[in-house]
Design a protein around this motif. Structure first.
Motif, PDB file in Angstrom:
ATOM      1  N   HIS A   1     -84.382  10.437  70.030  1.00 39.51           N
ATOM      2  CA  HIS A   1     -85.533   9.523  70.010  1.00 39.51           C
ATOM      3  C   HIS A   1     -86.799  10.206  70.501  1.00 39.51           C
ATOM      4  N   THR A   2     -86.743  10.874  71.634  1.00 44.17           N
ATOM      5  CA  THR A   2     -87.810  11.666  72.275  1.00 44.17           C
ATOM      6  C   THR A   2     -88.921  10.866  72.946  1.00 44.17           C
ATOM      7  N   ASP A   3     -88.928   9.544  72.830  1.00 44.46           N
ATOM      8  CA  ASP A   3     -90.045   8.771  73.396  1.00 44.46           C
ATOM      9  C   ASP A   3     -89.537   7.450  73.970  1.00 44.46           C
ATOM     10  N   LEU A   4     -88.517   7.536  74.799  1.00 47.95           N
ATOM     11  CA  LEU A   4     -87.907   6.333  75.367  1.00 47.95           C
ATOM     12  C   LEU A   4     -88.706   5.876  76.582  1.00 47.95           C
ATOM     13  N   GLN A   5     -89.353   4.749  76.446  1.00 42.85           N
ATOM     14  CA  GLN A   5     -90.087   4.120  77.539  1.00 42.85           C
ATOM     15  C   GLN A   5     -89.997   2.617  77.347  1.00 42.85           C
ATOM     16  N   ALA A   6     -90.314   1.882  78.396  1.00 47.83           N
ATOM     17  CA  ALA A   6     -90.102   0.428  78.360  1.00 47.83           C
ATOM     18  C   ALA A   6     -90.856  -0.249  77.224  1.00 47.83           C
ATOM     19  N   LYS A   7     -92.003   0.303  76.813  1.00 48.02           N
ATOM     20  CA  LYS A   7     -92.766  -0.290  75.713  1.00 48.02           C
ATOM     21  C   LYS A   7     -92.075  -0.094  74.376  1.00 48.02           C
ATOM     22  N   ASN A   8     -91.145   0.854  74.304  1.00 50.41           N
ATOM     23  CA  ASN A   8     -90.439   1.139  73.056  1.00 50.41           C
ATOM     24  C   ASN A   8     -89.023   0.563  73.035  1.00 50.41           C
ATOM     25  N   ILE A   9     -88.689  -0.231  74.042  1.00 53.99           N
ATOM     26  CA  ILE A   9     -87.432  -0.988  74.041  1.00 53.99           C
ATOM     27  C   ILE A   9     -87.816  -2.447  73.832  1.00 53.99           C
ATOM     28  N   MET A  10     -87.439  -2.997  72.693  1.00 58.46           N
ATOM     29  CA  MET A  10     -87.856  -4.342  72.333  1.00 58.46           C
ATOM     30  C   MET A  10     -86.759  -5.364  72.634  1.00 58.46           C
ATOM     31  N   LEU A  11     -87.194  -6.616  72.811  1.00 55.11           N
ATOM     32  CA  LEU A  11     -86.278  -7.721  73.059  1.00 55.11           C
ATOM     33  C   LEU A  11     -86.215  -8.591  71.814  1.00 55.11           C
ATOM     34  N   ALA A  12     -85.030  -8.695  71.246  1.00 53.09           N
ATOM     35  CA  ALA A  12     -84.856  -9.559  70.081  1.00 53.09           C
ATOM     36  C   ALA A  12     -85.030 -11.020  70.485  1.00 53.09           C
ATOM     37  N   CYS A  13     -85.311 -11.862  69.504  1.00 48.54           N
ATOM     38  CA  CYS A  13     -85.515 -13.291  69.751  1.00 48.54           C
ATOM     39  C   CYS A  13     -84.285 -14.068  69.299  1.00 48.54           C
ATOM     40  N   SER A  14     -83.705 -14.841  70.205  1.00 45.22           N
ATOM     41  CA  SER A  14     -82.497 -15.598  69.894  1.00 45.22           C
ATOM     42  C   SER A  14     -82.798 -16.993  69.349  1.00 45.22           C
ATOM     43  N   ASP A  15     -84.084 -17.367  69.306  1.00 43.85           N
ATOM     44  CA  ASP A  15     -84.476 -18.700  68.844  1.00 43.85           C
ATOM     45  C   ASP A  15     -85.574 -18.573  67.790  1.00 43.85           C
TER      46      ASP A  15
ATOM     47  N   LYS B   1     -79.457  18.254  65.759  1.00 39.25           N
ATOM     48  CA  LYS B   1     -78.871  18.371  67.092  1.00 39.25           C
ATOM     49  C   LYS B   1     -79.669  19.249  68.043  1.00 39.25           C
ATOM     50  N   GLN B   2     -80.425  20.224  67.535  1.00 39.60           N
ATOM     51  CA  GLN B   2     -81.161  21.119  68.434  1.00 39.60           C
ATOM     52  C   GLN B   2     -82.566  21.367  67.898  1.00 39.60           C
ATOM     53  N   HIS B   3     -83.528  21.369  68.830  1.00 36.75           N
ATOM     54  CA  HIS B   3     -84.933  21.470  68.431  1.00 36.75           C
ATOM     55  C   HIS B   3     -85.699  22.286  69.465  1.00 36.75           C
ATOM     56  N   GLU B   4     -86.958  22.569  69.142  1.00 39.07           N
ATOM     57  CA  GLU B   4     -87.861  23.241  70.070  1.00 39.07           C
ATOM     58  C   GLU B   4     -89.214  22.541  70.036  1.00 39.07           C
ATOM     59  N   GLY B   5     -90.029  22.777  71.059  1.00 40.08           N
ATOM     60  CA  GLY B   5     -91.372  22.198  71.095  1.00 40.08           C
ATOM     61  C   GLY B   5     -91.475  21.072  72.112  1.00 40.08           C
ATOM     62  N   PHE B   6     -92.718  20.650  72.393  1.00 43.11           N
ATOM     63  CA  PHE B   6     -92.967  19.626  73.401  1.00 43.11           C
ATOM     64  C   PHE B   6     -92.735  18.232  72.839  1.00 43.11           C
ATOM     65  N   ILE B   7     -92.059  17.413  73.635  1.00 43.20           N
ATOM     66  CA  ILE B   7     -91.794  16.017  73.308  1.00 43.20           C
ATOM     67  C   ILE B   7     -91.922  15.208  74.595  1.00 43.20           C
ATOM     68  N   GLN B   8     -91.833  13.912  74.478  1.00 43.01           N
ATOM     69  CA  GLN B   8     -91.726  12.965  75.599  1.00 43.01           C
ATOM     70  C   GLN B   8     -93.040  12.800  76.375  1.00 43.01           C
ATOM     71  N   PRO B   9     -93.294  11.579  76.855  1.00 44.50           N
ATOM     72  CA  PRO B   9     -94.396  11.386  77.803  1.00 44.50           C
ATOM     73  C   PRO B   9     -94.174  12.294  79.010  1.00 44.50           C
ATOM     74  N   GLU B  10     -95.245  12.804  79.577  1.00 47.73           N
ATOM     75  CA  GLU B  10     -95.115  13.817  80.630  1.00 47.73           C
ATOM     76  C   GLU B  10     -94.245  13.359  81.800  1.00 47.73           C
ATOM     77  N   ILE B  11     -94.384  12.104  82.215  1.00 53.51           N
ATOM     78  CA  ILE B  11     -93.621  11.650  83.382  1.00 53.51           C
ATOM     79  C   ILE B  11     -92.123  11.571  83.102  1.00 53.51           C
ATOM     80  N   TYR B  12     -91.724  11.553  81.811  1.00 55.80           N
ATOM     81  CA  TYR B  12     -90.318  11.474  81.437  1.00 55.80           C
ATOM     82  C   TYR B  12     -89.784  12.794  80.878  1.00 55.80           C
ATOM     83  N   ARG B  13     -90.587  13.831  80.903  1.00 53.50           N
ATOM     84  CA  ARG B  13     -90.241  15.081  80.211  1.00 53.50           C
ATOM     85  C   ARG B  13     -89.094  15.795  80.915  1.00 53.50           C
TER      86      ARG B  13
END
Length: 411
Positions: free
Chosen positions: A189-203, A260-272
């Motif tokens: 994924h490379t960009d896991l943060q709370a804004k990118n985790i969504m909550l589905a709607c049950s109603d 499976k394997q990559h190179e280069g910069f990813i992720q927000p800095e605080i989560y890198r």
């Protein structure tokens, strides 16, 4: 009722719904001098965003009802699918010279869909198309509308940290989705943060209410000549819909990588992850590190690491010093994997001291838990926070963790 045949025996399709009538008055006008929404994004340019108007119909079927959100790379709109007679979220990306990977990744995921239970917790793409804007072409993605993000849930709480029970529930969905992405789809994924985790709607009646609210009180907007910028619906605040919260869904795959394997910069800095910071090859274990650090934001109400500004070397040194404090020093074997490590450690693996190593431990920083429960939680965290990527637990292994599966008092 008319029946439309499509050349396939037994196939019928309901006629398209008529377009909704959109109010052309009764909305609040925002002062032209006030910057709002996407205008406040870094490097904002009017020309890169598609000029969406509420009431517009895209692809001959998706009618815009109101605005759900915005970001540096897109705006997101709540729409009615006039053919399928349901609601969708329409993401309209900016026009950019940077390749948009998201459609490619979603198509790859769709081709690898299996009976893996975690596939249900990765947001899917229902449709995609391109539209011609005033300056260039824009990529559009159609998805199931979500109630809110995990970040929105956190902001709705008082205090703003997730309870232990909420955190465990969210992580079980997230790790199930990650196990599918990593083990079946081979996507990082490379960009896991709370804004990118969504909550589905049950109603689903919630979405009808969203449409009704726009009819009764149209969205405030800023009008500057032909340019209209709408304010996202603040009255969709999650506090009103807590009973409608469904499963967590991993979303926003625009930065994801296939393989499976990559190179280069990813992720927000605080989560890198450290291997990314130090220019080493990386893979799915970078996501695991990312989740470990994100947990701190959700549960401890603060960041685990503190980047040090625009100078990358100084910022890295500060974060690496904090990692040493929390995890202990890295092994020399790990440091020998990339020459970049010599900027911070000498050939003997000794820290060069470009930043101070704080005098605290991971256990010192955790303030909510006690006794055996804290011990189990620390063990869980350390399964993710390892210098060496191969020593981190996989998403599947973390799903079996003792703390994650332990009962929580009061639940």
């Amino acid at each position: 009722m008319k029946i439309f045949l499509r050349g396939v025996r037994g196939f019928t399709r309901r006629p398209a719904s008529p377009a909704r009538k959109i109010r052309s008055s009764g909305f609040a006008i925002i002062d032209e001098a006030v910057e709002i929404e996407e205008e406040r994004m870094p490097h904002y340019k009017t020309s890169v965003y598609y000029p969406v108007r509420i009431g517009d119909i895209f692809h001959d079927r998706y009618q815009v009802l109101n605005k759900l959100g915005y970001g540096a790379n897109s705006t997101v709109w709540f729409c009615r699918d006039l053919r399928q007679h349901n609601y969708v979220a329409l993401k309209i990306c900016i026009n950019s010279s940077i390749v948009n990977r998201e459609v490619e990744v979603f198509k790859h995921i769709a081709a690898t869909r299996s009976k893996h239970s975690g596939a249900s917790y990765v947001r899917s793409m229902q449709d995609s198309f391109e539209i011609k804007g005033p300056a260039s072409v824009h990529q559009c993605l159609v998805q199931e509308p979500m109630l809110a993000s995990l970040y929105d849930l956190q902001c709705a709480l008082n205090p703003k940290s997730l309870t232990e029970a909420l955190l465990k529930s969210a992580l079980q969905y997230i790790f199930a989705g990650l196990d599918y992405l990593h083990s079946e789809a081979h996507v990082v994924h490379t960009d896991l943060q709370a804004k990118n985790i969504m909550l589905a709607c049950s109603d689903p009646t919630v979405f009808k209410e969203w449409e009704r609210m726009e009819e009764e009180e149209p969205s405030p907007r800023k009008v500057d000549g032909d340019q209209v910028i709408y304010k996202s619906r603040q009255d969709f605040a999650l506090r009103k819909y807590l009973q409608a919260i469904g499963p967590c869904m991993i979303a926003d795959l625009g930065m994801a990588r296939i393989g499976k394997q990559h190179e280069g910069f990813i992720q927000p800095e605080i989560y890198r992850a450290p291997e990314v910071m130090l220019c080493m090859p990386w893979g799915s274990a970078a996501d695991i590190w990312n989740i470990g650090v994100m947990i701190w934001d959700l549960f401890e109400e603060g960041h685990m690491f503190s980047p040090g500004g625009d100078n990358r070397k100084i910022s890295n040194a500060r974060m690496l010093g904090e990692m040493i404090a929390l995890l202990g020093p890295p092994s020399q074997e790990f440091l020998r994997r990339a020459d970049e490590t010599l900027a911070y450690w000498n050939h003997e693996g000794q820290w060069k001291g470009f930043a101070e190593i704080p005098d605290y431990s991971l256990e010192d920083c955790e303030v909510y838990l006690e006794g055996e429960n804290k011990k189990l939680f620390m063990s869980f965290m350390r399964k993710m926070l390892q210098w060496e990527p191969e020593k981190r637990a996989t998403a599947r292994e973390l799903l079996q963790d003792e703390w994650l599966n332990s009962s929580t008092k009061g639940v």
